[in-house]
Motif scaffolding. Structure first.
Motif, PDB file in Angstrom:
ATOM      1  N   PRO A 198     -59.513  48.401  55.343  1.00  0.00           N
ATOM      2  CA  PRO A 198     -58.795  49.667  55.498  1.00  0.00           C
ATOM      3  C   PRO A 198     -57.388  49.432  56.043  1.00  0.00           C
ATOM      4  O   PRO A 198     -57.142  48.467  56.774  1.00  0.00           O
ATOM      5  CB  PRO A 198     -59.644  50.442  56.520  1.00  0.00           C
ATOM      6  N   ASN A 199     -56.474  50.314  55.693  1.00  0.00           N
ATOM      7  CA  ASN A 199     -55.176  50.397  56.363  1.00  0.00           C
ATOM      8  C   ASN A 199     -55.262  51.514  57.387  1.00  0.00           C
ATOM      9  O   ASN A 199     -55.833  52.574  57.121  1.00  0.00           O
ATOM     10  CB  ASN A 199     -54.058  50.715  55.370  1.00  0.00           C
ATOM     11  N   TYR A 200     -54.682  51.287  58.552  1.00  0.00           N
ATOM     12  CA  TYR A 200     -54.695  52.306  59.604  1.00  0.00           C
ATOM     13  C   TYR A 200     -53.283  52.855  59.745  1.00  0.00           C
ATOM     14  O   TYR A 200     -52.375  52.167  60.204  1.00  0.00           O
ATOM     15  CB  TYR A 200     -55.211  51.712  60.914  1.00  0.00           C
ATOM     16  N   ILE A 201     -53.114  54.083  59.334  1.00  0.00           N
ATOM     17  CA  ILE A 201     -51.799  54.707  59.272  1.00  0.00           C
ATOM     18  C   ILE A 201     -51.665  55.685  60.434  1.00  0.00           C
ATOM     19  O   ILE A 201     -52.422  56.655  60.541  1.00  0.00           O
ATOM     20  CB  ILE A 201     -51.622  55.434  57.926  1.00  0.00           C
ATOM     21  N   SER A 202     -50.716  55.425  61.310  1.00  0.00           N
ATOM     22  CA  SER A 202     -50.536  56.265  62.497  1.00  0.00           C
ATOM     23  C   SER A 202     -49.901  57.600  62.116  1.00  0.00           C
ATOM     24  O   SER A 202     -48.853  57.648  61.463  1.00  0.00           O
ATOM     25  CB  SER A 202     -49.664  55.544  63.523  1.00  0.00           C
ATOM     26  N   LEU A 203     -50.543  58.698  62.546  1.00  0.00           N
ATOM     27  CA  LEU A 203     -50.035  60.052  62.273  1.00  0.00           C
ATOM     28  C   LEU A 203     -49.565  60.760  63.536  1.00  0.00           C
ATOM     29  O   LEU A 203     -49.187  61.925  63.477  1.00  0.00           O
ATOM     30  CB  LEU A 203     -51.124  60.896  61.594  1.00  0.00           C
ATOM     31  N   GLY A 204     -49.607  60.068  64.680  1.00  0.00           N
ATOM     32  CA  GLY A 204     -49.192  60.695  65.933  1.00  0.00           C
ATOM     33  C   GLY A 204     -50.230  61.690  66.425  1.00  0.00           C
ATOM     34  O   GLY A 204     -51.435  61.497  66.257  1.00  0.00           O
ATOM     35  N   ASP A 205     -49.782  62.783  67.040  1.00  0.00           N
ATOM     36  CA  ASP A 205     -50.669  63.853  67.507  1.00  0.00           C
ATOM     37  C   ASP A 205     -50.622  65.012  66.522  1.00  0.00           C
ATOM     38  O   ASP A 205     -49.553  65.359  66.000  1.00  0.00           O
ATOM     39  CB  ASP A 205     -50.241  64.347  68.893  1.00  0.00           C
ATOM     40  N   LEU A 206     -51.783  65.610  66.254  1.00  0.00           N
ATOM     41  CA  LEU A 206     -51.863  66.768  65.367  1.00  0.00           C
ATOM     42  C   LEU A 206     -52.400  67.964  66.146  1.00  0.00           C
ATOM     43  O   LEU A 206     -53.412  67.853  66.849  1.00  0.00           O
ATOM     44  CB  LEU A 206     -52.769  66.480  64.173  1.00  0.00           C
TER      45      LEU A 206
END
Length: 554
Positions: free
Chosen positions: A512-520
């Protein structure tokens, strides 16, 4: 008679006054004592030595653990493994001490007031300096190393890591002997002993053992294993144990060809059932019973995205079978010794929150059209006291375009030929911090102009903004040639399995790639996946299997 009585009395007096010692050892690195350590303890006299940890000596309750015993009469090392269900396994080694070789030095120093001599040896390229004393007339060591030199009070590895005696005391008896009380001890060989001890250190959840995944019109489901899509999917209900936050979880699958010569897409998945409908509905009642995705390209795609009423299958591990491993090992090439199975093993600790203490339909899919197909075994293992890397307490499956029900008519993921690509709308009921998208992507389709063999950029948009883009590509496929006996060999000197591919190779998993989305924030959100999918050429077409799971903290 009087002389015999005196001999017996002398023997008894020697036993009564035998000197028993307890030595405590602590570890140090670069001269600093290691914190939170469990000190090693040895109990020793002129007849035997026991090696145990301080925690075990005080309370032998945390299974598994080992105790080592050295019998001084014949220098036999006996290892005891204390396992579940009150089992104790024993292995004896009569040669290990005799094989140890040391260079005796003239150096001397005092440790805890005792005169010590120095010996040096090498173990697996590590230089070991051993300080031992003969002042107490007993032998012993905190490890098997140096047991026959004398009483070892200090061992230093490579000049920086030291195990050192910090306390020596006389004791009346060996309290460690109480641990053996009322235990049935089973003798075994060295490899069986090591295997039993190793496996007892973690929890194994067996799921499938030597099961067939093939293509047939004669399904053979039973009360334990369900089979769908003409035998290409097997499914079993699995209860996962409570998993501690610092545990690591691994999924391991073993695969062999039972007749299929080709490289195939495979996936290990679970079916969340938190909403009105799930992927299980599609399996039982057909793909038309679950929501579809339509992006305007003229096709509809069944069960691939989350909705208010539906959750897609959650992918634990994606794997790719090699070309005919085991079944086609008779295809000989010079200097090629084919492997007889593939073992795919992947860390899925980021998903432990959704697995912990719950029951899931757990399945394996291998897309194939062979009546004999493939043989697989599957298990999940849980290991305590591991590395808690992601520390997420929330797992939300969002999309999975891999057409697991291919043989029941589920369409290939060709939605990326549209400018809209794949769009998933979802709602968070609470704020989510440190959010990551667990994203698995692989490209598929034909030679030369097919996306399997062409690097293509994947773009991830969140709420209308581009967050991440990359080109998923594997250049190491030639490393797995020995898994691929049926792989075609070409005039240019390459095999089919050698060629680089869009994020996969025959005989590997796809990470898997782990893509940071910050806070939602709580509320409505949208994720869009864009890939410049290649155009259809005659009967050939390209597709992209992508799956996405949201990880975060509430």
């Amino acid at each position: 008679m009087k002389k015999l009585f005196l001999v017996i009395l002398l023997a008894l007096s020697q036993i009564s006054f035998a000197q028993n010692y307890k030595i405590i050892y602590n570890t140090f690195f670069e001269g600093k004592e290691n914190k939170n350590q469990d000190p090693t303890i040895i109990f020793t006299n002129d007849q035997q030595t026991f090696i145990v940890s301080d925690k075990i000596a005080k309370s032998a309750k945390e299974i598994p653990f080992e105790i080592q015993k050295i019998s001084r009469a014949d220098n036999t090392v006996i290892q005891y493994a204390f396992l579940q269900n009150n089992q104790v396994s024993e292995y004896q080694n009569n040669e290990i001490l005799a094989k140890q070789k040391f260079e005796l030095k003239s150096d001397t120093k005092k440790i805890l007031g005792y005169n010590c001599k120095k010996a040096v040896t090498s173990i697996n390229s590590n230089t070991m300096e051993i300080w031992y004393t003969n002042d107490l007339k007993v032998k012993g060591s905190p490890t098997i190393l140096g047991q026959d030199l004398g009483l070892v009070l200090e061992i230093t590895r490579n000049g920086n890591s030291t195990t050192k005696a910090t306390e020596i005391s006389e004791v009346k008896n060996f309290s460690v002997e109480n641990i053996f009380a009322k235990k049935k001890i089973t003798a075994t060989d060295e490899l069986s002993y090591k295997d039993l001890l190793w496996k007892s250190r973690f929890t194994t959840i067996p799921i499938f053992e030597n099961e067939t995944i093939n293509f047939t019109n004669y399904l053979k489901s039973d009360e334990k294993i369900l089979r769908f899509a003409k035998g290409t999917i097997i499914l079993k209900k699995v209860k996962y144990p409570k998993i501690e936050s610092n545990s690591n979880v691994f999924v391991e699958l073993t695969e062999q060809s039972a007749g299929d010569a080709y490289d195939r897409t495979g996936t290990v998945f679970i079916i969340p059932q938190n909403k009105e409908k799930s992927f299980f509905d599609a399996l039982q009642n057909g793909t038309k019973t679950v929501p579809t995705f339509d992006n305007g390209n003229g096709k509809t795609y069944q069960g691939v995205i989350t909705t208010e009423a539906y959750e897609p299958a959650l992918e634990l591990m994606r794997f790719f079978t090699p070309f005919g491993i085991q079944q086609f090992n008779h295809l000989k090439l010079k200097d090629k010794n084919w492997h007889d199975k593939v073992q795919y093993r992947q860390d899925i600790s980021d998903l432990k929150e959704i697995l912990s203490g719950k029951e899931f339909w757990t399945g394996v899919f291998i897309g194939n059209y062979d009546k004999n197909g493939h043989k697989i075994s599957l298990e999940v293992t849980v290991h305590k006291d591991g590395l808690d890397v992601f520390k997420n307490n929330t797992v939300i499956p969002l999309f999975n375009t891999l057409n697991i029900m291919e043989m029941d008519g589920q369409d290939y993921a060709t939605m990326f030929d549209s400018p809209k690509g794949l769009i998933t709308n979802f709602t968070l009921t609470k704020d989510l911090k440190n959010v990551k998208l667990r994203y698995i992507t692989t490209g598929h389709g034909g030679w030369e102009n097919g996306d399997e063999f062409l690097p293509k950029e994947n773009k991830i948009n969140v709420d209308g903004k581009e967050i991440f883009s990359f080109i998923p590509w594997r250049t190491d496929c030639g490393s797995y040639r020995l898994y691929n006996p049926a792989s075609g060999n070409f005039s240019n000197g390459l095999s089919s399995s050698d060629y680089s591919r869009s994020n996969w190779c025959p005989g590997t998993t796809t990470n898997p790639n782990y893509i940071s989305l910050g806070d939602l924030k709580a509320g409505n959100h949208q994720i869009q996946v864009l890939i410049p999918q290649g155009e259809k050429e005659g009967n050939s077409f390209s597709s992209w299997n992508v799956s996405g799971v949201l990880l975060g903290d509430q």
